[in-house]
Design an enzyme around this catalytic site. Structure first.
Site, PDB file in Angstrom:
ATOM      1  N   TYR A   1     -52.979  -4.674  35.394  1.00 32.46           N
ATOM      2  CA  TYR A   1     -52.019  -4.355  34.328  1.00 32.46           C
ATOM      3  C   TYR A   1     -51.525  -2.914  34.416  1.00 32.46           C
ATOM      4  O   TYR A   1     -50.363  -2.628  34.108  1.00 32.46           O
ATOM      5  CB  TYR A   1     -52.616  -4.688  32.954  1.00 32.46           C
ATOM      6  CG  TYR A   1     -52.581  -6.179  32.707  1.00 32.46           C
ATOM      7  CD1 TYR A   1     -53.685  -6.981  32.983  1.00 32.46           C
ATOM      8  CD2 TYR A   1     -51.394  -6.804  32.292  1.00 32.46           C
ATOM      9  CE1 TYR A   1     -53.626  -8.366  32.815  1.00 32.46           C
ATOM     10  CE2 TYR A   1     -51.331  -8.182  32.129  1.00 32.46           C
ATOM     11  CZ  TYR A   1     -52.442  -8.960  32.408  1.00 32.46           C
ATOM     12  OH  TYR A   1     -52.372 -10.324  32.273  1.00 32.46           O
TER      13      TYR A   1
ATOM     14  N   HIS B   1     -45.962 -12.878  23.687  1.00 38.40           N
ATOM     15  CA  HIS B   1     -47.075 -12.711  24.643  1.00 38.40           C
ATOM     16  C   HIS B   1     -47.532 -11.263  24.721  1.00 38.40           C
ATOM     17  O   HIS B   1     -48.210 -10.872  25.661  1.00 38.40           O
ATOM     18  CB  HIS B   1     -46.663 -13.215  26.045  1.00 38.40           C
ATOM     19  CG  HIS B   1     -46.533 -14.712  26.080  1.00 38.40           C
ATOM     20  ND1 HIS B   1     -45.919 -15.381  27.113  1.00 38.40           N
ATOM     21  CD2 HIS B   1     -46.928 -15.671  25.214  1.00 38.40           C
ATOM     22  CE1 HIS B   1     -45.953 -16.678  26.887  1.00 38.40           C
ATOM     23  NE2 HIS B   1     -46.554 -16.882  25.732  1.00 38.40           N
TER      24      HIS B   1
END
Ligand code: APR
Length: 238
Positions: free
Chosen positions: A57, A114
């Site tokens: 990420y 999300h």
């Protein structure tokens, strides 16, 4: 001539950001063709190997910092403006994307179902803050000071999407539903078109190619979002 309010819900997916240089997931060369989502995008993966998940990420966060909104993002912001100025009904933009390109283009009524890659969340106290830097697993939460409790504010597989109650409420009264740049493979988002049809909405799919649920849309236009979306919006605002 529209007879009454035209409550509008738009759903976007990775395809709307593809031409801004951000990867999609299931196209050829997409993220899930290179990485195993079960090892990187689940709570279990994070519990088992937090550093590996954070590295994934943090790399996507770094890649996002230079990304710019494209003509499709701007066309959607223009559509929202026109709706608001003309009082043409409710307008909601639901995105599955975790980038900030809709914000860059000026979209206001935006829901990231999300999550958001540029936000970090503390799993100890829930503190949520904008963060463009890499998340260090051992770093203390800026609010509660707990260490090893920071994670990306992104919804992983097996976790509940954000804002579903608002989304379903909006879909109950929707008159126009537009799905843009999404493969229609991940629920609950892929089921929104059915909710819209139940509400009697006109449903439109704007994408590069047909997705899994394309057959149920009233109107479909295929091509790159930076061409198809501005064209569709210009025609709509005629
Ligand atoms: N213009 C328009 N559409 C495009 C473009 C483009 N330039 N490039 C690709 N697309 C379309 C593809 O045809 C495909 O239908 O975008 C869609 C991308 O599909 P996915 O990669 O599956 O992305 P998405 O539908 O957003 O995935 C949904 O899955 O992994 C999870 O959380 C992740 O939010 C994501 C969710």
């Amino acid at each position: 001539m529209s007879l009454g309010p035209e409550n509008t819900v738009i759903l976007t997916g990775a395809g709307v950001s593809a031409e801004s240089g951000l990867g999609t997931f299931r196209d050829a060369g997409g993220l899930w063709a290179k990485f195993d989502p079960m090892k990187l995008a689940t709570p279990e993966a994070f519990a088992e190997a937090p550093e590996r998940v954070l590295e994934f990420y943090n790399a996507r966060r770094a890649n996002l910092v230079d990304a710019k909104a494209n003509a499709a993002h701007f066309a959607l912001a223009e559509l929202e403006q026109a709706w608001m100025m003309a009082g043409r009904g409710n307008f909601g933009l639901v995105t599955q994307n975790i980038d900030d390109l809709h914000e860059q283009a000026g979209s206001a009524s935006l829901l990231h179902m999300h999550g958001e890659l540029l936000k970090t969340r503390c799993t100890a106290c829930g503190h949520l803050f904008t963060d463009k830097d890499p998340i260090e697993h051992s770093a203390p939460c800026p609010k509660c000071g707990e260490t090893h409790r920071l994670r990306p504010h992104v919804v992983w597989f097996g976790e509940m999407p954000i804002g579903l109650d608002h989304i379903y409420k909006a879909l109950e009264q929707v008159d126009l539903f537009i799905a843009i740049g999404t493969s229609g493979t991940v629920y609950p988002a892929a089921g929104f078109v059915q909710e819209a049809r139940r509400a009697g909405a006109w449903t439109v799919e704007l994408s590069l190619e047909p997705g899994e649920v394309s057959a149920v849309f009233d109107e479909t236009v295929y091509g790159p979002a930076t061409e198809v979306v501005p064209e569709w919006v210009a025609k709509k605002l005629g």
